[in-house]
Enzyme design. Structure first.
Site, mmCIF file in Angstrom:
data_model
loop_
_atom_site.group_PDB
_atom_site.id
_atom_site.type_symbol
_atom_site.label_atom_id
_atom_site.label_comp_id
_atom_site.label_asym_id
_atom_site.label_seq_id
_atom_site.Cartn_x
_atom_site.Cartn_y
_atom_site.Cartn_z
ATOM 1 N N ASP A 160 9.014 -0.552 -10.312
ATOM 2 C CA ASP A 160 8.839 0.899 -10.312
ATOM 3 C C ASP A 160 8.758 1.384 -11.759
ATOM 4 O O ASP A 160 9.731 1.277 -12.511
ATOM 5 C CB ASP A 160 10.009 1.549 -9.572
ATOM 6 N N HIS A 183 5.516 -11.297 3.107
ATOM 7 C CA HIS A 183 6.105 -9.992 3.410
ATOM 8 C C HIS A 183 6.493 -9.840 4.876
ATOM 9 O O HIS A 183 7.223 -8.912 5.232
ATOM 10 C CB HIS A 183 5.113 -8.889 3.045
ATOM 11 N N ASP A 184 6.005 -10.721 5.731
ATOM 12 C CA ASP A 184 6.290 -10.650 7.169
ATOM 13 C C ASP A 184 7.348 -11.654 7.615
ATOM 14 O O ASP A 184 7.648 -11.724 8.813
ATOM 15 C CB ASP A 184 5.014 -10.924 7.981
ATOM 16 N N ASP A 205 10.923 6.690 -9.313
ATOM 17 C CA ASP A 205 11.022 7.364 -8.020
ATOM 18 C C ASP A 205 11.543 6.444 -6.916
ATOM 19 O O ASP A 205 11.627 6.846 -5.753
ATOM 20 C CB ASP A 205 9.674 7.975 -7.620
ATOM 21 N N ASN A 226 8.081 4.614 -12.743
ATOM 22 C CA ASN A 226 8.354 6.041 -12.987
ATOM 23 C C ASN A 226 9.677 6.535 -12.414
ATOM 24 O O ASN A 226 9.938 7.734 -12.421
ATOM 25 C CB ASN A 226 7.202 6.898 -12.456
ATOM 26 N N ASP A 231 -5.427 -6.197 0.516
ATOM 27 C CA ASP A 231 -5.394 -6.422 1.955
ATOM 28 C C ASP A 231 -6.578 -5.705 2.602
ATOM 29 O O ASP A 231 -6.866 -4.549 2.274
ATOM 30 C CB ASP A 231 -4.093 -5.869 2.549
ATOM 31 N N ASP A 262 5.005 0.489 -8.020
ATOM 32 C CA ASP A 262 3.693 1.108 -8.161
ATOM 33 C C ASP A 262 2.740 0.215 -8.947
ATOM 34 O O ASP A 262 3.126 -0.822 -9.487
ATOM 35 C CB ASP A 262 3.821 2.485 -8.824
ATOM 36 N N ASP A 278 -6.043 -9.123 7.231
ATOM 37 C CA ASP A 278 -4.876 -8.914 8.085
ATOM 38 C C ASP A 278 -5.227 -8.953 9.567
ATOM 39 O O ASP A 278 -6.198 -8.320 10.004
ATOM 40 C CB ASP A 278 -4.258 -7.548 7.742
ATOM 41 N N GLU A 298 -5.491 -14.220 7.787
ATOM 42 C CA GLU A 298 -4.285 -14.334 8.593
ATOM 43 C C GLU A 298 -4.767 -14.681 10.000
ATOM 44 O O GLU A 298 -5.159 -13.810 10.765
ATOM 45 C CB GLU A 298 -3.492 -13.025 8.596
#
Length: 555
Positions: free
Chosen positions: A21, A329-330, A25, A23, A98, A29, A200, A257
């Site tokens: 990150d 990520h899955d 928040d 910034n 993706d 990003d 995907d 995938e």
């Protein structure tokens, strides 16, 4: 097999929301990714796959796209993406995004127009059916639980199809206008400098029509959508057209995938003129799955893992390249999933890295894998963000599991395990953000982080750098990239060993247990190329492997 520019590369997946990150928040990003490009270059990475950063309401963490031609403000701007592509190019690195085109978001203008006029042009962009006496068109179950059918907003007499979340209506690929829009978007991004895509959930684009029911496999009376996909025919026509109209003219790199493909279809998928450049090997990932849910899933053992990998290598042969992973990520963290409970250590993490990384194919590293990030320990369902995990918790509870049993189950398999923020250092929030992270940081970040490992020659991070350097070493590159993979002592319990044979002969051997074991070498060892212990103990052509020791030998 025709040789391609990407064959000798190393790929790395970034989940942008959790990477870095810039910034404060609490959300990672694109400028944050740019700041870390030199880290990735030093690691030895060539190809970067960036998970979705398009505009989205985040019902499924960005896999519900509301605009295919822009960047979500939380991640930055199109100019930031252009700068990322350019900065990567300067470092001889390549960016993939993706491609999520089985479905879009219900907030996409196409679906909004379909709701406004279901009988118009955009109504045919989706699968919209009339409601008849409350009877569903079919009994397919969504991947995230419940029926795939949902009432169409503003039209109680109609319903639409969604294989995933109800906010992810499926696009109707039978409609040529939908396909044209997809190809237009693919070329728009490739013309912008993108090098390719991770594609995907692509097998889902072909439905079994007309709709039909399949035998119910849970008390809800619904059927796993896998039964329909196995019955559907003709997805190759769509995929071949997408290759020819989108990828081919740009020589784009594409990784699919793909599930449920048949052996005879492999040349079509990843052969010399395949639909995709490569596809992920999910054999170890899907092992032990149950139609009942995660609570009934069989935990993979070291011998199961070995058999899955060898089976995949054998069925692919010289047809093409697989992309090899231990996490994404899955999935949960690989070191927490493939290494038996209570045996996770620096040695076992290095051993697992060797065994998957040296397989024939393209190695993918998921962010944090290179430092050995581990699963979270969830104490309450309220800590969970992931929609599929929440569904599986309730499936387990409805099946009679206690809260503790259900939590233990989802703690092992939850997608949130891989989505916790990247652990850069031991400062507040693991150096990921100066603000409150969108998802809790794993409490072990003080011990597992990049800064602690970067200058430690014995760290897992340093070990991954050695693995990558070996793959790119001119003396061994040909053998590691293109050499045959031949299993060795395949039936030995808790031993995974195989040859890589090409210009040279390498033996990759890993002791997948805490107890030591000896193996006979078929030839004299010329050189130890990599070892997760200070030395390799070899006497009279017998290799004495210690607790979770892994070695790469030149014979």
């Amino acid at each position: 097999m025709e040789r391609k520019w990407w064959h000798d590369k190393v790929a790395y997946q970034i989940y942008p929301k959790s990477f870095f990150d810039s910034n404060g928040d609490g959300i990672g990003d694109i400028p944050g990714i740019i700041q870390k490009l030199d880290y990735l270059k030093d690691l030895g990475v060539d190809i970067l796959w960036i998970s979705p950063c398009y505009p989205s309401p985040f019902a499924d963490q960005g896999y519900d796209i509301s605009d295919y031609y822009d960047i979500h403000p939380a991640f930055g701007t199109l100019k930031d993406m252009d700068r990322l592509i350019e900065e990567a190019r300067k470092r001889e690195m390549y960016i993939l995004l993706d491609l999520v085109v089985n479905h879009c978001s219900d907030e996409h203008e196409w679906f909004q127009k379909a709701c406004a006029d279901p009988n118009g042009k955009y109504g045919n962009f989706f699968y919209i059916e009339n409601r008849k006496d409350d009877k569903l068109p079919c009994n397919w179950r969504s991947y995230f639980g419940g029926s795939v059918w949902e009432p169409l907003p503003g039209h109680p007499d109609k319903q639409y199809l969604h294989l995933f979340h109800k906010k992810q209506p499926d696009l109707n690929w039978e409609n040529p206008e939908v396909r044209e829009e997809v190809y237009k978007n693919i070329n728009w991004w490739l013309d912008r400098g993108l090098r390719g895509f991770r594609i995907d959930a692509i097998i889902n684009i072909k439905k079994k029509l007309p709709y039909k029911d399949y035998p119910a496999d849970r008390p809800d009376g619904l059927s796993c959508v896998d039964h329909m996909l196995a019955d559907a025919q003709g997805v190759g026509e769509f995929l071949g057209e997408m290759r020819d109209r989108g990828f081919a003219s740009h020589e784009a790199f594409t990784v699919g995938e793909v599930f449920n493909e048949k052996d005879e279809e492999l040349p079509d998928f990843i052969g010399d003129n395949g639909y995709f450049s490569t596809m992920f090997d999910f054999a170890p990932v899907v092992f032990g799955g149950s139609s009942k849910g995660w609570y009934d899933r069989k935990r993979i053992t070291p011998d199961d893992y070995k058999r899955c990998c060898f089976h995949s290598q054998k069925r692919i042969g010289d047809i093409g390249f697989l992309s090899n992973i231990i996490e994404n990520h899955d999935e949960p963290r690989g070191v927490s999933y493939y290494i038996p409970d209570g045996e996770t250590s620096l040695h076992s993490k290095k051993m697992l890295a060797v065994m998957y990384f040296m397989l024939k194919g393209l190695p993918f590293i998921y962010q944090g894998q290179e430092i050995g990030m581990e699963n979270m320990k969830f104490s309450s369902i309220d800590q969970i963000d992931d929609i599929s995990t929440i569904d599986e918790y309730h499936v387990a509870r409805n099946a009679g599991c206690t809260k503790e049993e259900a939590l233990k189950c989802i703690s092992l398999y939850s997608r949130d395990n891989a989505r916790t923020p990247m652990q850069w250092d031991s400062s507040e929030n693991a150096g990921f953000s100066s603000g409150k992270p969108w998802l809790n940081v794993n409490p072990n970040y003080n011990n597992i982080n990049v800064k602690k490992q970067w200058n430690d020659p014995d760290s897992l991070l340093s070990f991954y750098k050695e693995l990558i350097a070996l793959r790119k070493n001119p003396l061994y590159r040909e053998t590691i990239v293109y050499g045959d993979l031949i299993p060795y002592l395949e039936d030995r319990h808790n031993l995974m060993a195989y040859f890589r044979k090409g210009e040279r002969t390498l033996l990759v051997a890993g002791n997948f247990q805490k107890k030591s074991q000896d193996i006979q070498l078929p030839q004299k060892c010329q050189k130890v190329l990599l070892n997760n212990y200070p030395n390799a103990d070899i006497t009279d052509r017998v290799l004495h492997l210690k607790d979770y020791q892994a070695v790469i030998l030149e014979l």
